[in-house]
Scaffold this active site. Structure first.
Site, PDB file in Angstrom:
ATOM      1  N   ASP A   1       6.806   0.859   6.097  1.00 56.67           N
ATOM      2  CA  ASP A   1       5.470   0.579   6.301  1.00 56.67           C
ATOM      3  C   ASP A   1       4.886   2.091   5.144  1.00 56.67           C
ATOM      4  O   ASP A   1       4.387   3.082   5.496  1.00 56.67           O
ATOM      5  CB  ASP A   1       4.617   0.397   7.456  1.00 56.67           C
ATOM      6  CG  ASP A   1       3.504   0.629   7.470  1.00 56.67           C
ATOM      7  OD1 ASP A   1       2.970  -0.338   6.560  1.00 56.67           O
ATOM      8  OD2 ASP A   1       2.237   0.366   8.143  1.00 56.67           O
TER       9      ASP A   1
ATOM     10  N   HIS B   1       4.065   3.043  12.196  1.00 60.80           N
ATOM     11  CA  HIS B   1       3.056   4.119  13.205  1.00 60.80           C
ATOM     12  C   HIS B   1       3.923   5.131  14.236  1.00 60.80           C
ATOM     13  O   HIS B   1       3.069   6.217  14.784  1.00 60.80           O
ATOM     14  CB  HIS B   1       2.375   3.414  13.537  1.00 60.80           C
ATOM     15  CG  HIS B   1       1.020   2.685  12.575  1.00 60.80           C
ATOM     16  ND1 HIS B   1       0.296   2.259  12.967  1.00 60.80           N
ATOM     17  CD2 HIS B   1       1.499   1.665  11.796  1.00 60.80           C
ATOM     18  CE1 HIS B   1      -0.345   1.278  12.460  1.00 60.80           C
ATOM     19  NE2 HIS B   1       0.689   1.564  10.727  1.00 60.80           N
TER      20      HIS B   1
ATOM     21  N   HIS C   1       1.063  -1.768  -0.571  1.00 64.67           N
ATOM     22  CA  HIS C   1       0.362   0.337   0.467  1.00 64.67           C
ATOM     23  C   HIS C   1       0.531   1.333   0.461  1.00 64.67           C
ATOM     24  O   HIS C   1       2.222   1.415   0.760  1.00 64.67           O
ATOM     25  CB  HIS C   1      -1.150  -0.716   1.293  1.00 64.67           C
ATOM     26  CG  HIS C   1      -0.498  -0.167   2.784  1.00 64.67           C
ATOM     27  ND1 HIS C   1      -0.380   1.269   3.037  1.00 64.67           N
ATOM     28  CD2 HIS C   1      -0.621  -0.642   3.069  1.00 64.67           C
ATOM     29  CE1 HIS C   1       0.005   0.445   4.954  1.00 64.67           C
ATOM     30  NE2 HIS C   1       0.788  -0.499   4.853  1.00 64.67           N
TER      31      HIS C   1
ATOM     32  N   GLU D   1      -4.718   1.867   3.030  1.00 65.49           N
ATOM     33  CA  GLU D   1      -5.173   0.610   4.256  1.00 65.49           C
ATOM     34  C   GLU D   1      -5.168   0.776   5.305  1.00 65.49           C
ATOM     35  O   GLU D   1      -5.464   0.302   5.903  1.00 65.49           O
ATOM     36  CB  GLU D   1      -3.395  -0.712   4.284  1.00 65.49           C
ATOM     37  CG  GLU D   1      -3.676  -1.459   4.312  1.00 65.49           C
ATOM     38  CD  GLU D   1      -2.899  -1.551   6.412  1.00 65.49           C
ATOM     39  OE1 GLU D   1      -3.517  -2.613   6.783  1.00 65.49           O
ATOM     40  OE2 GLU D   1      -2.486  -0.365   6.354  1.00 65.49           O
TER      41      GLU D   1
ATOM     42  N   ASP E   1      -0.452   4.309   0.822  1.00 70.45           N
ATOM     43  CA  ASP E   1      -0.780   5.437   1.843  1.00 70.45           C
ATOM     44  C   ASP E   1       0.133   4.938   3.457  1.00 70.45           C
ATOM     45  O   ASP E   1       0.436   4.050   3.426  1.00 70.45           O
ATOM     46  CB  ASP E   1      -2.252   5.000   2.271  1.00 70.45           C
ATOM     47  CG  ASP E   1      -2.866   4.093   2.397  1.00 70.45           C
ATOM     48  OD1 ASP E   1      -1.941   3.232   1.905  1.00 70.45           O
ATOM     49  OD2 ASP E   1      -3.508   4.473   3.719  1.00 70.45           O
TER      50      ASP E   1
END
Length: 472
Positions: free
Chosen positions: A141, A441, A108, A176, A110
């Site tokens: 990520d 994150h 992904h 995602e 995003d």
């Protein structure tokens, strides 16, 4: 372009050439990764959405540049139950030839919001290399997952040339991190283009920076907003405190019932998976999670069983007066976001129902409870008996130079349940380029550069071997 003619006897020479091409392509792949990281492609509606479109176009250009695909399109899909469309995704396809299988490559483009930029040691959207790691939001990520696909495709194309018979679909999602709200519809809309024998989901992690891992279990998730109400308006805490329960008191007492004294989940109906886990020490946990000295771990059982096989509950957001604006007031209403991880094998809707029933049964002082924004996703258990799992293990062993580890992951990738439902005959391989220090994150997210190099080599070898295999 170097083309090595395929035959069974030529396979070792092909794989040697793939290794060389993949290794030589790493600098270009990292430069392209840096360009992607510079695009702040946050899919959450509070952020500028033109960046997500720009990111999709950049990924599409990379796909076109491989020379592999018959078709490259930027598409979106409806979000079921709404009048909205999902964020733009990239779908690239080439048809299999001469009886070869088809592989679907997922990642992904995003990324998560950055949080407090002051906590970043370098700007989050300015890729920065230090200490053998590339720092930036999305560096691990999952824009590294995209570039692992692109770099491995470049290598196999360079070596196989016109003898590349493998069918390939590449699906790079654009939402995602925002819940994959249109994912199921996208699969339904593009079912024929995405149908494949093997699905490689490059959105997980490894045992450590040197040891590859195949993710074979994932917890599910049940996320919702809980609103607790005790008053029809705010009241003076001095005049009525001690006789009138405010919403904060009720919320604190209610949330505390979710855990026992060891902070293990104490909700009847939320289950645990019984499975052995590898050795993993408390010191490793402290190092990888950043646990402060003097703070003890929570839960019972082996540490990895708590993370992989048992449920967990976290309060991830709260609406209440800020410290700066605090006043002597009894709060009439409090809202919190509750994020539960569901043990592999339990239906996420079932777990949510157990949570809601528990909270309603334990509401203190007759407090009114409202549940909203419910989002559930099932976990994942891999059938490790398939031939594709063996092929992935072998490619990891050869790409990293050490034996791979089968792992569970405490996080959730709910859309995998959609893939299983839509393509029940496909074998799903959950791989990744992250390591325990990637801090996905979080501020200072990073990619270990050697891990990336090994991940590219692994996937390139896997594709080379699939290109030599007859479709099932």
């Amino acid at each position: 372009m170097t083309s090595v003619q395929h035959s069974e006897n030529a396979q070792p020479a092909i794989e040697d050439a793939v290794r060389e091409a993949a290794t030589a392509g790493i600098p270009t792949a990292l430069a392209d990764l840096g360009a992607l990281v510079r695009i702040p492609s946050i899919a959450w509606p509070a952020f500028e959405q033109s960046h997500v479109s720009r990111s999709a176009e950049a990924v599409a250009a990379l796909a076109e540049g491989t020379g592999v695909f018959d078709s490259v399109r930027v598409l979106d899909a409806a979000i079921p139950g709404t009048d909205e469309r999902g964020r733009p995704a990239v779908l690239a396809t080439r048809a299999a030839r001469n009886g070869r299988p088809t592989v679907l490559l997922y990642a992904h483009h995003d990324v998560q919001p950055t949080g407090d930029d002051a906590l970043w040691e370098s700007p989050p959207f300015e890729p920065t290399v230090r200490g053998g790691r590339l720092y930036g939001r999305g560096a691990a990520d999952d824009k590294a997952g995209i570039m692992a696909h692109i770099a491995s495709l470049r290598a196999i194309r360079e070596v196989a040339g016109d003898d590349l018979d493998l069918g390939i679909a590449m699906f790079i999602e654009g939402e995602e991190e925002y819940g994959s709200r249109s994912f199921g519809q996208f699969l339904a809309d593009n079912r024929d283009a995405l149908r494949s024998d093997v699905i490689v989901v490059a959105d997980s992690g490894n045992w450590d920076s040197e040891t590859p891992a195949l993710t074979v279990t994932l917890r599910g998730n049940a996320r919702f907003t809980l609103t607790v109400r005790t008053l029809d308006h705010a009241s003076h805490s001095g005049m009525f405190g001690g006789a009138v329960p405010d919403a904060m008191l009720a919320t604190i007492k209610l949330l505390a019932t979710l855990w026992d004294d060891e902070a293990a989940v104490a909700v009847e109906g939320m289950t645990t998976r019984d499975a052995e886990t590898p050795e993993y020490t408390e010191q490793t946990l402290r190092d990888e999670a950043g646990l402060l000295p003097g703070v003890s771990p929570i839960g019972t059982g082996t540490i990895l069983s708590r993370i992989w096989n048992k449920p967990s509950i976290t309060v991830t957001g709260i609406d209440h007066t800020t410290v700066a604006a605090a006043s002597n007031t009894l709060a009439p209403q409090i809202s919190v976001v509750v994020s539960a991880r569901v043990a592999p094998g339990q239906d996420a809707e079932q777990a949510y129902a157990a949570l809601e029933a528990h909270l309603r049964a334990h509401a203190p002082f007759g407090a009114e409870l409202t549940f909203s924004d419910v989002d559930c996703g099932d976990g994942f258990l891999v059938d490790t008996s398939g031939w594709a799992v063996d092929a992935a293990h072998d490619a990891m062993r050869d790409g990293y130079g050490v034996d791979p580890v089968d792992v569970g992951v405490g996080g959730s990738i709910p859309f995998i349940a959609d893939l299983v439902r839509e393509f029940p005959g496909a074998q799903i391989l959950v791989t990744g380029v992250e390591d325990p220090h990637s801090r996905a994150h979080s501020p200072n997210e990073s990619l270990h550069l050697d891990t990336f190099r090994h991940a590219v080599l692994t996937e390139a070898l896997l594709l080379a071997r699939l290109n030599a295999r007859t479709a099932p």
